[in-house]
Design a protein around this motif. Sequence first.
Motif, mmCIF file in Angstrom:
data_model
loop_
_atom_site.group_PDB
_atom_site.id
_atom_site.type_symbol
_atom_site.label_atom_id
_atom_site.label_comp_id
_atom_site.label_asym_id
_atom_site.label_seq_id
_atom_site.Cartn_x
_atom_site.Cartn_y
_atom_site.Cartn_z
ATOM 1 N N THR A 46 0.855 -1.184 0.000
ATOM 2 C CA THR A 46 0.000 0.000 0.000
ATOM 3 C C THR A 46 0.891 1.232 0.000
ATOM 4 O OG1 THR A 46 -0.117 -0.037 2.422
ATOM 5 C CG2 THR A 46 -1.892 -1.133 1.219
ATOM 6 N N PRO A 47 0.468 2.298 -0.649
ATOM 7 C CA PRO A 47 -0.754 2.413 -1.424
ATOM 8 C C PRO A 47 -0.603 1.801 -2.817
ATOM 9 C CG PRO A 47 0.427 4.493 -1.490
ATOM 10 C CD PRO A 47 1.207 3.570 -0.586
ATOM 11 N N THR A 48 -1.669 1.201 -3.276
ATOM 12 C CA THR A 48 -1.788 0.771 -4.664
ATOM 13 C C THR A 48 -3.025 1.443 -5.224
ATOM 14 O OG1 THR A 48 -0.701 -1.354 -4.353
ATOM 15 C CG2 THR A 48 -2.189 -1.183 -6.215
ATOM 16 N N VAL A 49 -2.889 2.044 -6.392
ATOM 17 C CA VAL A 49 -3.989 2.751 -7.038
ATOM 18 C C VAL A 49 -4.325 2.038 -8.341
ATOM 19 C CG1 VAL A 49 -4.749 4.938 -8.063
ATOM 20 C CG2 VAL A 49 -3.265 4.951 -6.042
ATOM 21 N N LEU A 50 -5.608 1.735 -8.524
ATOM 22 C CA LEU A 50 -6.098 1.175 -9.775
ATOM 23 C C LEU A 50 -6.927 2.238 -10.476
ATOM 24 C CD1 LEU A 50 -7.358 -2.301 -8.491
ATOM 25 C CD2 LEU A 50 -5.114 -1.730 -9.425
ATOM 26 N N VAL A 51 -6.721 2.384 -11.765
ATOM 27 C CA VAL A 51 -7.528 3.301 -12.567
ATOM 28 C C VAL A 51 -8.506 2.441 -13.353
ATOM 29 C CG1 VAL A 51 -7.522 5.066 -14.359
ATOM 30 C CG2 VAL A 51 -5.610 4.932 -12.742
ATOM 31 N N LEU A 52 -9.794 2.658 -13.121
ATOM 32 C CA LEU A 52 -10.848 1.909 -13.799
ATOM 33 C C LEU A 52 -11.521 2.796 -14.830
ATOM 34 C CD1 LEU A 52 -12.659 0.350 -10.687
ATOM 35 C CD2 LEU A 52 -10.638 -0.494 -11.871
ATOM 36 N N ASP A 53 -11.919 2.211 -15.953
ATOM 37 C CA ASP A 53 -12.693 2.977 -16.926
ATOM 38 C C ASP A 53 -14.156 3.001 -16.479
ATOM 39 O OD1 ASP A 53 -13.712 0.472 -17.600
ATOM 40 O OD2 ASP A 53 -12.756 0.401 -19.570
ATOM 41 N N ALA A 54 -15.036 3.559 -17.288
ATOM 42 C CA ALA A 54 -16.446 3.725 -16.916
ATOM 43 C C ALA A 54 -17.146 2.392 -16.670
ATOM 44 C CB ALA A 54 -17.173 4.509 -18.000
ATOM 45 N N GLU A 55 -16.673 1.304 -17.309
ATOM 46 C CA GLU A 55 -17.283 -0.011 -17.129
ATOM 47 C C GLU A 55 -16.677 -0.781 -15.949
ATOM 48 O OE1 GLU A 55 -16.210 0.829 -20.489
ATOM 49 O OE2 GLU A 55 -18.218 1.702 -20.607
ATOM 50 N N GLY A 56 -15.641 -0.235 -15.317
ATOM 51 C CA GLY A 56 -15.020 -0.887 -14.181
ATOM 52 C C GLY A 56 -13.834 -1.766 -14.535
ATOM 53 N N ARG A 57 -13.385 -1.697 -15.784
ATOM 54 C CA ARG A 57 -12.224 -2.480 -16.213
ATOM 55 C C ARG A 57 -10.939 -1.797 -15.742
ATOM 56 N NH1 ARG A 57 -13.075 -2.362 -21.470
ATOM 57 N NH2 ARG A 57 -11.564 -0.723 -21.817
ATOM 58 N N ILE A 58 -9.996 -2.566 -15.212
ATOM 59 C CA ILE A 58 -8.719 -2.018 -14.747
ATOM 60 C C ILE A 58 -7.876 -1.687 -15.965
ATOM 61 C CG2 ILE A 58 -6.623 -2.452 -13.423
ATOM 62 C CD1 ILE A 58 -8.267 -4.475 -11.766
ATOM 63 N N VAL A 59 -7.505 -0.402 -16.108
ATOM 64 C CA VAL A 59 -6.704 0.017 -17.260
ATOM 65 C C VAL A 59 -5.288 0.442 -16.878
ATOM 66 C CG1 VAL A 59 -8.665 0.633 -18.703
ATOM 67 C CG2 VAL A 59 -7.685 2.349 -17.204
ATOM 68 N N ARG A 60 -5.080 0.833 -15.631
ATOM 69 C CA ARG A 60 -3.766 1.255 -15.167
ATOM 70 C C ARG A 60 -3.627 0.902 -13.688
ATOM 71 N NH1 ARG A 60 -2.618 1.526 -19.692
ATOM 72 N NH2 ARG A 60 -2.049 3.291 -20.965
ATOM 73 N N ARG A 61 -2.366 0.818 -13.243
ATOM 74 C CA ARG A 61 -2.058 0.497 -11.847
ATOM 75 C C ARG A 61 -0.819 1.286 -11.428
ATOM 76 N NH1 ARG A 61 -1.776 -4.750 -8.442
ATOM 77 N NH2 ARG A 61 -3.591 -5.316 -9.679
ATOM 78 N N ALA A 62 -0.822 1.769 -10.187
ATOM 79 C CA ALA A 62 0.358 2.423 -9.610
ATOM 80 C C ALA A 62 0.586 1.854 -8.226
ATOM 81 C CB ALA A 62 0.159 3.931 -9.527
ATOM 82 N N THR A 63 1.813 1.468 -7.944
ATOM 83 C CA THR A 63 2.190 1.009 -6.612
ATOM 84 C C THR A 63 3.102 2.070 -6.018
ATOM 85 O OG1 THR A 63 2.082 -1.264 -7.374
ATOM 86 C CG2 THR A 63 3.249 -0.873 -5.329
ATOM 87 N N GLY A 64 2.738 2.556 -4.856
ATOM 88 C CA GLY A 64 3.463 3.669 -4.258
ATOM 89 C C GLY A 64 2.691 4.959 -4.497
ATOM 90 N N GLN A 65 3.235 6.050 -4.064
ATOM 91 C CA GLN A 65 2.549 7.338 -4.169
ATOM 92 C C GLN A 65 2.705 7.916 -5.572
ATOM 93 O OE1 GLN A 65 3.724 10.163 -1.227
ATOM 94 N NE2 GLN A 65 2.761 11.849 -2.299
ATOM 95 N N PRO A 66 1.594 8.006 -6.337
ATOM 96 C CA PRO A 66 1.681 8.544 -7.699
ATOM 97 C C PRO A 66 1.695 10.073 -7.691
ATOM 98 C CG PRO A 66 -0.562 7.891 -7.252
ATOM 99 C CD PRO A 66 0.248 7.529 -6.029
ATOM 100 N N ARG A 67 2.227 10.632 -8.745
ATOM 101 C CA ARG A 67 2.196 12.092 -8.924
ATOM 102 C C ARG A 67 0.884 12.472 -9.609
ATOM 103 N NH1 ARG A 67 7.461 10.591 -10.187
ATOM 104 N NH2 ARG A 67 6.924 10.470 -12.385
ATOM 105 N N LYS A 68 0.426 13.678 -9.310
ATOM 106 C CA LYS A 68 -0.856 14.140 -9.844
ATOM 107 C C LYS A 68 -0.860 14.129 -11.373
ATOM 108 C CE LYS A 68 -2.028 18.434 -9.104
ATOM 109 N NZ LYS A 68 -2.614 19.690 -8.601
ATOM 110 N N ALA A 69 0.208 14.572 -11.988
ATOM 111 C CA ALA A 69 0.274 14.617 -13.454
ATOM 112 C C ALA A 69 0.164 13.222 -14.056
ATOM 113 C CB ALA A 69 1.577 15.276 -13.898
#
Length: 137
Positions: free
Chosen positions: A104-127
């Motif tokens: 942790t932290p792990t961030v998953l980016v989901l599209d509108a249908e809930g499909r995982i399209v991206r992943r970040a492990t650790g603290q991501p930058r805003k950009a």
Amino acid sequence: MTGLVVCVVVLVVASAYGVLHRRRSGRVRVRGRDGGKHLGAAELGEGLGERATLVQFSSAFCAPCRATRRVLTEVAGLVPGVTHVEIDAEDRLELVRELDIIKTPTVLVLDAEGRIVRRATGQPRKADVIAALGEAV
């Protein structure tokens, strides 16, 4: 003399590992094993965002999780149709295992249908998060 050589080698290896770890931490990237996985309101405990959803796996003792929460909340406020959902990894161990969340932290980016399209492990930058959202919609 041998002890000195061993110390120098250990320091070089440890430094190289530290540099690589720091460069990889927080990068938002595609991960092959995430292809085809979907998350819905039942798994998240909340509805999906209209355009995308940022799912953050956190734990109580995780200091970078608080900073990640601030970044993702800010991004969700800036980009219309994006929702931020935070999940306590300790409370949802079955989901953590299913999604192969290692730290942790792990961030998953989901599209509108809930499909995982991206992943970040650790603290991501805003950009990086905003760029990943551009690919999710």
